[in-house]
Design a protein around this motif. Structure first.
Motif, PDB file in Angstrom:
ATOM      1  N   SER A   4       0.835  -1.205   0.000  1.00 32.46           N
ATOM      2  CA  SER A   4       0.000   0.000   0.000  1.00 32.46           C
ATOM      3  C   SER A   4       0.864   1.247   0.000  1.00 32.46           C
ATOM      4  O   SER A   4       1.975   1.247   0.526  1.00 32.46           O
ATOM      5  N   ASP A   5       0.344   2.296  -0.608  1.00 34.13           N
ATOM      6  CA  ASP A   5       1.058   3.571  -0.637  1.00 34.13           C
ATOM      7  C   ASP A   5       1.037   4.217   0.745  1.00 34.13           C
ATOM      8  O   ASP A   5       0.035   4.170   1.458  1.00 34.13           O
ATOM      9  N   VAL A   6       2.174   4.812   1.120  1.00 28.83           N
ATOM     10  CA  VAL A   6       2.261   5.587   2.358  1.00 28.83           C
ATOM     11  C   VAL A   6       2.266   7.059   1.946  1.00 28.83           C
ATOM     12  O   VAL A   6       3.200   7.524   1.294  1.00 28.83           O
ATOM     13  N   ILE A   7       1.228   7.763   2.302  1.00 30.59           N
ATOM     14  CA  ILE A   7       1.064   9.146   1.861  1.00 30.59           C
ATOM     15  C   ILE A   7       1.791  10.090   2.824  1.00 30.59           C
ATOM     16  O   ILE A   7       1.544  10.066   4.035  1.00 30.59           O
ATOM     17  N   PRO A   8       2.683  10.921   2.319  1.00 30.47           N
ATOM     18  CA  PRO A   8       3.373  11.880   3.190  1.00 30.47           C
ATOM     19  C   PRO A   8       2.444  13.002   3.642  1.00 30.47           C
ATOM     20  O   PRO A   8       1.529  13.399   2.924  1.00 30.47           O
ATOM     21  N   GLN A   9       2.700  13.490   4.845  1.00 31.47           N
ATOM     22  CA  GLN A   9       1.945  14.598   5.413  1.00 31.47           C
ATOM     23  C   GLN A   9       2.888  15.766   5.678  1.00 31.47           C
ATOM     24  O   GLN A   9       4.020  15.567   6.108  1.00 31.47           O
ATOM     25  N   ILE A  10       2.405  16.981   5.438  1.00 30.70           N
ATOM     26  CA  ILE A  10       3.233  18.162   5.642  1.00 30.70           C
ATOM     27  C   ILE A  10       2.752  18.933   6.867  1.00 30.70           C
ATOM     28  O   ILE A  10       1.554  19.026   7.136  1.00 30.70           O
ATOM     29  N   HIS A  11       3.709  19.439   7.630  1.00 38.53           N
ATOM     30  CA  HIS A  11       3.426  20.230   8.825  1.00 38.53           C
ATOM     31  C   HIS A  11       4.230  21.524   8.710  1.00 38.53           C
ATOM     32  O   HIS A  11       5.461  21.504   8.743  1.00 38.53           O
ATOM     33  N   ILE A  61      12.494  15.520   7.403  1.00 32.92           N
ATOM     34  CA  ILE A  61      11.711  14.347   7.013  1.00 32.92           C
ATOM     35  C   ILE A  61      11.848  13.290   8.099  1.00 32.92           C
ATOM     36  O   ILE A  61      12.960  12.850   8.412  1.00 32.92           O
ATOM     37  N   ASN A  62      10.727  12.896   8.679  1.00 29.73           N
ATOM     38  CA  ASN A  62      10.721  11.884   9.739  1.00 29.73           C
ATOM     39  C   ASN A  62       9.657  10.831   9.476  1.00 29.73           C
ATOM     40  O   ASN A  62       8.633  11.126   8.863  1.00 29.73           O
ATOM     41  N   SER A  63       9.902   9.618   9.958  1.00 30.47           N
ATOM     42  CA  SER A  63       8.888   8.566   9.905  1.00 30.47           C
ATOM     43  C   SER A  63       8.401   8.307  11.326  1.00 30.47           C
ATOM     44  O   SER A  63       9.165   8.385  12.287  1.00 30.47           O
ATOM     45  N   TYR A  64       7.131   7.967  11.449  1.00 25.83           N
ATOM     46  CA  TYR A  64       6.545   7.718  12.759  1.00 25.83           C
ATOM     47  C   TYR A  64       7.001   6.392  13.369  1.00 25.83           C
ATOM     48  O   TYR A  64       6.845   6.177  14.571  1.00 25.83           O
ATOM     49  N   ASP A  65       7.538   5.486  12.552  1.00 24.96           N
ATOM     50  CA  ASP A  65       8.012   4.209  13.102  1.00 24.96           C
ATOM     51  C   ASP A  65       9.524   4.202  13.303  1.00 24.96           C
ATOM     52  O   ASP A  65      10.132   3.139  13.472  1.00 24.96           O
ATOM     53  N   LEU A 123      10.646  26.660   8.082  1.00 25.13           N
ATOM     54  CA  LEU A 123      10.866  25.277   8.509  1.00 25.13           C
ATOM     55  C   LEU A 123       9.665  24.425   8.120  1.00 25.13           C
ATOM     56  O   LEU A 123       8.528  24.739   8.463  1.00 25.13           O
ATOM     57  N   ILE A 124       9.915  23.352   7.394  1.00 21.05           N
ATOM     58  CA  ILE A 124       8.851  22.468   6.930  1.00 21.05           C
ATOM     59  C   ILE A 124       9.152  21.046   7.384  1.00 21.05           C
ATOM     60  O   ILE A 124      10.294  20.576   7.288  1.00 21.05           O
ATOM     61  N   LEU A 125       8.134  20.368   7.875  1.00 22.21           N
ATOM     62  CA  LEU A 125       8.263  18.975   8.297  1.00 22.21           C
ATOM     63  C   LEU A 125       7.384  18.095   7.419  1.00 22.21           C
ATOM     64  O   LEU A 125       6.203  18.387   7.221  1.00 22.21           O
ATOM     65  N   VAL A 126       7.960  17.022   6.903  1.00 18.36           N
ATOM     66  CA  VAL A 126       7.200  16.005   6.170  1.00 18.36           C
ATOM     67  C   VAL A 126       7.318  14.699   6.937  1.00 18.36           C
ATOM     68  O   VAL A 126       8.423  14.264   7.276  1.00 18.36           O
ATOM     69  N   THR A 127       6.178  14.085   7.229  1.00 15.36           N
ATOM     70  CA  THR A 127       6.172  12.819   7.967  1.00 15.36           C
ATOM     71  C   THR A 127       5.485  11.727   7.158  1.00 15.36           C
ATOM     72  O   THR A 127       4.596  11.998   6.347  1.00 15.36           O
ATOM     73  N   VAL A 128       5.934  10.502   7.390  1.00 13.76           N
ATOM     74  CA  VAL A 128       5.283   9.318   6.830  1.00 13.76           C
ATOM     75  C   VAL A 128       5.149   8.291   7.948  1.00 13.76           C
ATOM     76  O   VAL A 128       5.901   8.310   8.920  1.00 13.76           O
TER      77      VAL A 128
END
Length: 380
Positions: free
Chosen positions: A31-38, A312-316, A336-341
């Motif tokens: 399955s695709d993991v969609i990135p989220q921006i903060h 860029i960070n991953s939650y796991d 400052l921009i954060l992208v998480t997956v």
């Protein structure tokens, strides 16, 4: 002859496994993991998301790499199958120490005097070869990649007994000034990976608007290096310690023997906290380990960062854990921009067993778009 045969067998195994992964993906088992921006809404974020579609490419890990620990260990042991070539250059510091700069060499690259310089800060156990893929991708986008190795790291020679900690910015400043003098028409952009993010973050905050860097990306950064902020799995910690003891301490024991207790470090040191204290803290002249950690806190001067930075960070991620991500900071500062997956592990984000990383493409895509953006903005 045996090595060539073994290499050929390994290549065939990789091709077969990759074929299976492609087949499984077609069966929709991946399955695709969609990135989220903060981030705080700004002209910069609108440019990146609306006009450039920075988040249009999902992360697609195969089923065997859907676990954060598996991704993390894969990233730690990853060895590129293809050959990468670098030219090493030693840059001397004012105290007679030196850092190694590894310039990526590509036979078909046609770079200009105005080509951006991609300065890469590897992870704690990394070297030029470990970032060869992003260097190759950078060249394909018209960038001039160079890898910054801290004193004694990246299989470089150690000329003095002084080892710089990850938050020490003096050598980084000298490197930046040297690169600017060597390529005065090229814009310098940076990529930090793992522990390299602390060096990059610290430098950008300490030098602010005079950093000489136009934009940066931090991959799997740790935002809290204090004693209470460390969450490193024991197995991962031991693997890091074995690497540091062998490649940094044992290799340079003749240079270091008069400044640190090598026996205690090799035999009695089994935590990174104690390693940092014995190797770096005392040499920095800090009275306590807490003050040393505060001095190496990557966020200590975050208010003064004056250029666009993507994290860029991953939650796991089992090392740079989700609980330590300062979401409020990214909602406060527009640059400052954060992208998480949800998946990706620590410094990995692999999409196949060949080691192709989703995060490399995202990082360089961001830097390309930022260079377009800053040409007509206040960040110039």
């Amino acid at each position: 002859m045996i090595k060539c045969l073994l290499a050929a067998v390994l290549r065939q195994i990789y091709k077969f496994v990759n074929f299976l992964l492609v087949y499984i993906q077609r069966l929709k088992l991946i399955s695709d993991v969609i990135p989220q921006i903060h981030s705080k809404e700004s002209t910069l974020t609108n440019h990146l998301i609306t006009k450039r579609g920075m988040l249009n490419c999902p992360f697609q890990p195969p089923f065997i790499l859907c676990n954060g620990y598996v991704q993390t260990l894969a990233g730690l042991f990853y060895k590129p199958l293809q050959e990468f070539h670098f030219q090493r250059e030693y840059l001397q510091m004012s105290d007679k120490g030196a850092v190694a700069l590894d310039w990526f060499i590509h036979s078909t690259a046609k770079l200009k005097r105005t080509s951006p310089i991609l300065l890469i800060f590897p992870r704690l156990t990394g070297n030029a070869l470990s970032v060869g893929s992003i260097c190759k991708l950078g060249v394909s986008k018209g960038m001039r990649p160079v890898v910054f190795n801290r004193r004694g790291y990246g299989s470089s020679l150690l000329f003095t007994s002084y080892l710089t900690s990850i938050g020490d910015t003096k050598d980084t400043r000298r490197v930046m000034e040297y690169i600017q003098s060597k390529f005065p028409l090229g814009k310098i952009i940076g990529v930090g990976i793992g522990a390299g993010c602390t060096t990059l973050f610290s430098y950008l905050g300490e030098f602010g608007s005079s950093s000489l860097m136009k934009a940066a990306v931090n991959i799997s950064p740790s935002y809290d290096n204090t004693v209470g902020g460390r969450h490193i799995p024991k197995l991962y910690e031991l693997l890091l310690l074995f690497h540091l003891k062998f490649h940094l301490i044992l290799k340079n024991w003749k240079v270091l023997c008069n400044s640190i207790d090598i026996k205690e470090i090799l035999i009695k040191t089994w935590t990174l906290k104690k390693f940092d204290y014995l190797v770096y803290c005392k040499s920095c002249g800090k009275d306590s380990f807490d003050s040393f950690c505060q001095r190496n806190d990557p966020m200590r001067d975050v208010d003064d960062i004056a250029v666009p930075v993507l994290c860029i960070n991953s939650y796991d991620d089992p090392v740079s854990v989700k609980e330590n991500i300062p979401f409020d900071i990214f909602e406060l500062y527009p640059n400052l921009i954060l992208v998480t997956v949800d998946k990706g592990g620590h410094c990995a984000f692999f999409e196949n067993v060949k080691g192709e990383s989703w995060v490399d493409r995202l990082a360089l895509q961001y830097l390309q778009h930022i260079l377009e953006f800053v040409s007509n903005s206040k960040y110039r």
